[in-house]
Write an enzyme that holds these catalytic residues in place. Structure first.
Site: not given
Ligand code: HEM
Ligand SMILES: *[C@@H]1O[C@H](CO)[C@@H](O)[C@H](O)[C@H]1NC(C)=O
Ligand SMILES: *[C@@H]1O[C@H](CO)[C@@H](O)[C@H](O)[C@H]1NC(C)=O
Ligand SMILES: *[C@@H]1O[C@H](CO)[C@@H](O)[C@H](O)[C@H]1NC(C)=O
Ligand SMILES: *[C@@H]1O[C@H](CO)[C@@H](O)[C@H](O)[C@H]1NC(C)=O
Ligand SMILES: *[C@@H]1O[C@H](CO)[C@@H](O)[C@H](O)[C@H]1NC(C)=O
Ligand SMILES: *[C@@H]1O[C@H](CO)[C@@H](O)[C@H](O)[C@H]1NC(C)=O
Ligand SMILES: *[C@@H]1O[C@H](CO)[C@@H](O)[C@H](O)[C@H]1NC(C)=O
Ligand SMILES: *[C@@H]1O[C@H](CO)[C@@H](O)[C@H](O)[C@H]1NC(C)=O
Ligand SMILES: *[C@@H]1O[C@H](CO)[C@@H](O)[C@H](O)[C@H]1NC(C)=O
Ligand SMILES: *[C@@H]1O[C@H](CO)[C@@H](O)[C@H](O)[C@H]1NC(C)=O
Length: 501
Positions: A226, A366
């Site tokens: 992440d 996601h």
């Molecule tokens: C426990 C809850 C969550 C988990 C396990 C999770 C996990 C991840 C993972 C593994 C990534 C890919 C790594 C990265 O791109 O840096 C990611 C990207 C991202 N997550 Fe989450 N996330 C969670 C909650 C959230 C929430 C609540 C939001 C916003 C409402 C969010 C927004 C984003 C965004 C904006 C990205 C980047 C996508 C991109 O630029 O490609 N995440 N998340």
């Protein structure tokens, strides 16, 4: 007095009168505050000189005045969140006046040489209730912030019966974020605050988060790397290939690109901090992916491989961080951990129909829901919805007993932190308008459904199967909101001159 007696007396005096002796010990060979790129997949930070020689969207950013976590947060070895209520505003302000001027960590401190790093960084943000308690009554121009997160809970799809009681209502006035490499040091900093603030405040909730051990460092609890795809702002170092570069005002209030023009002058260089305590049901996630394991088009995957592929299609990245858009069939840790490669994709491929092709990445994944890179590349979306994530996992590793029973017994999850200048454009769009919306991304001709990781509502998701995009999945809710609050992380000058005034 003999020298050795003098030293002994001095040491005893320091030990008694200054629980935060650590403040005065700069790190030497043993780093106490590990900064990026400390974890796999993250790019390097710019130096202060590099930032200042460039023009951040024609604004020269006063790095000494901006709280460090906003642009340099990402992941911390240990982070302690201290949520508090203000009992006596007068007494609180008198402590804050000195503390903010000397002990709130700026971006420039975090970008300075390791030998100049403090043992811990301390940042501070206030809710609307806290601002009101301190007599800061100007309208900051963000209505969801003003109302507080509890009143936004049902719109976000939260079940408030799962909220920690501390977050229910508007009792939390502010939060200190204390980051270090050692729990003992974050604890000393908290103890120092307790000593200084005394009866002026009450700590109503604490949360300790920390980077996961060994090979899992940098990975969230489900196992995925992440913190590797944050946007950067104009002028803040060189952008990595594929990294979004936004105007400073998308993150910092009152800077170029801030869409809100009617903020009080003290809001300049502050940022809204969305905090959410997101519980993760890891054994349940693992069971669900095994029970729903998918096949590839060759039909040659074992159940374990099919579960791994399903998980990767739910996130849009493999556990190593490798984007499935670039490596759809198998994980590739070289790709996942190289910051020059791991962001360089936008779902657009020659010969692929962007409205129907989910062979590489589901529309519902996601990372595609929360950052629809293809829509932005096609000019169907502006860059207004970017925000900077800086959360860290909390809670212990999954135990053998939890794995074998497929049941979570101990609370663990993500201490989610996200910074933006407009909560409704950043966090709230990502969660509510995108993740929770079965029809987003628009301009697709397949059924999409909810974000299978964080979507709230009727958790039906399509596109997860690689062989039949119309197949629907009723996905268990593995991420449960335990509540949170909307905060504003002011500039250091604003803390001293406005909040402590
Ligand atoms: C426990 C809850 C969550 C988990 C396990 C999770 C996990 C991840 C993972 C593994 C990534 C890919 C790594 C990265 O791109 O840096 C990611 C990207 C991202 N997550 Fe989450 N996330 C969670 C909650 C959230 C929430 C609540 C939001 C916003 C409402 C969010 C927004 C984003 C965004 C904006 C990205 C980047 C996508 C991109 O630029 O490609 N995440 N998340
Ligand atoms: C910076 O200034 C130049 C010249 O005045 C102008 O063309 C450009 O649009 C400005 N950029 C931003 C992001 O404001
Ligand atoms: C609040 O703090 C101020 C300054 O320390 C003190 O003079 C005052 O008595 C306190 N008020 C209450 C109600 O304790
Ligand atoms: C905190 O402030 C004191 C002065 O009040 C200073 O001596 C100390 O170095 C500061 N500590 C940090 C971590 O900035
Ligand atoms: C927060 O942590 C401190 C220090 O460990 C502890 O004394 C206090 O009881 C905690 N408060 C809450 C509300 O959890
Ligand atoms: C910045 O704040 C001033 C008030 O001090 C306001 O006049 C101006 O419009 C603001 N600019 C932006 C970009 O928000
Ligand atoms: C499955 O078959 C494909 C195509 O023949 C092959 O490239 C791939 O290596 C095979 N995968 C496994 C896990 O055996
Ligand atoms: C893994 O990714 C790297 C970097 O893109 C690439 O050079 C390499 O060929 C890939 N490995 C496999 C097995 O596809
Ligand atoms: C845990 O889930 C797996 C996968 O469904 C299953 O094989 C196993 O029997 C389950 N264990 C228990 C104790 O229910
Ligand atoms: C594609 O998106 C744009 C922008 O929202 C919208 O105007 C247009 O109607 C959409 N087209 C389709 C086919 O959904
Ligand atoms: C794909 O899944 C849908 C929904 O379950 C089903 O109606 C359809 O027959 C499936 N198509 C194929 C080719 O299996």
């Amino acid at each position: 007095m003999q020298l050795k007696h003098f030293l002994a007396a001095t040491t005893a005096f320091l030990a008694i009168s200054q629980p935060t002796l650590a403040y005065h010990v700069k790190r030497s060979n043993h780093a106490m505050l590990t900064l990026p790129p400390a974890f796999p997949g993250q790019g390097p930070l710019p130096t202060v000189a590099q930032v200042q020689s460039s023009s951040a969207g024609n604004d020269t950013l006063p790095l000494v005045n901006i709280q460090g976590d906003i642009l340099v947060g990402m992941k911390k070895q240990k982070e302690l969140f201290v949520f508090f209520h203000i009992n006596n505003a007068t007494a609180f302000k008198s402590v804050l006046k000195t503390y903010a001027a000397t002990n709130i960590t700026s971006i420039s401190t975090l970008l300075s040489a390791p030998s100049a790093q403090p043992l811990a960084f301390v940042n501070l943000a206030f809710s609307q209730a806290g601002m009101t308690a301190l007599g800061v009554t100007d309208d900051i121009g963000d209505s969801v912030f003003t109302a507080g997160q509890f009143s936004d809970a049902s719109a976000l799809g939260d079940d408030t019966s799962n909220w920690e009681s501390a977050f229910q209502g508007t009792n939390i006035d502010g939060v200190f974020l204390i980051g270090s490499d050692e729990d003992t040091i974050t604890a000393q900093y908290q103890a120092d605050l307790e000593t200084k603030l005394g009866d002026a405040w009450t700590v109503v909730y604490n949360l300790t988060s920390s980077v996961r051990p060994d090979d899992e460092a940098g990975h969230e609890h489900f196992g995925y790397l992440d913190g590797i795809s944050n946007p950067t702002i104009t002028g803040f170092g060189d952008a990595l290939p594929g990294q979004s570069v936004v105007d400073p005002g998308i993150i910092l209030a009152n800077r170029t690109g801030d869409p809100v023009s009617s903020r009080p002058s003290w809001a300049l260089d502050g940022s809204f901090l969305v905090f959410r305590k997101l519980k993760q049901l890891v054994p349940e996630f693992n069971k669900w992916t095994l029970d729903n394991a998918i096949q590839n088009s060759a039909g040659n995957l074992t159940t374990e491989e099919g579960a791994t592929l399903l998980g990767a299609r739910m996130f849009g990245r493999w556990k190593s961080g490798a984007p499935i858009d670039l490596s759809p069939d198998a994980d590739n840790s070289t790709l996942g951990t190289d910051p020059e490669l791991n962001n360089n994709f936008n779902y657009i491929h020659t010969g692929s129909d962007l409205t129907t092709d989910e062979s590489r990445c589901p529309f519902s994944a996601h990372v595609r829901k929360t950052n629809p890179r293809d829509l932005e590349a096609q000019g169907l979306l502006t860059d207004l919805n970017h925000a900077i994530r800086a959360g860290t996992p909390y809670g212990p590793e999954v135990t053998d007993a939890e794995s074998s029973s497929n049941t979570t017994q101990t609370d663990r999850g993500l201490a989610f932190v996200e910074y933006q200048s407009v909560i409704s454009n950043g966090f709230r769009t990502q969660q509510l308008i995108w993740a929770n919306n079965a029809n987003f991304p628009f301009n697709k001709s397949e059924s999409i459904g909810l974000d299978p990781v964080i979507g709230q509502g009727t958790r039906i998701t399509y596109g997860l199967s690689e062989t039949n995009y119309s197949e629907s999945y009723s996905v268990t809710q593995f991420v449960v909101s335990n509540g949170g609050e909307y905060f504003f992380s002011p500039s250091i000058t604003a803390l001293v001159e406005t909040f402590a005034a």
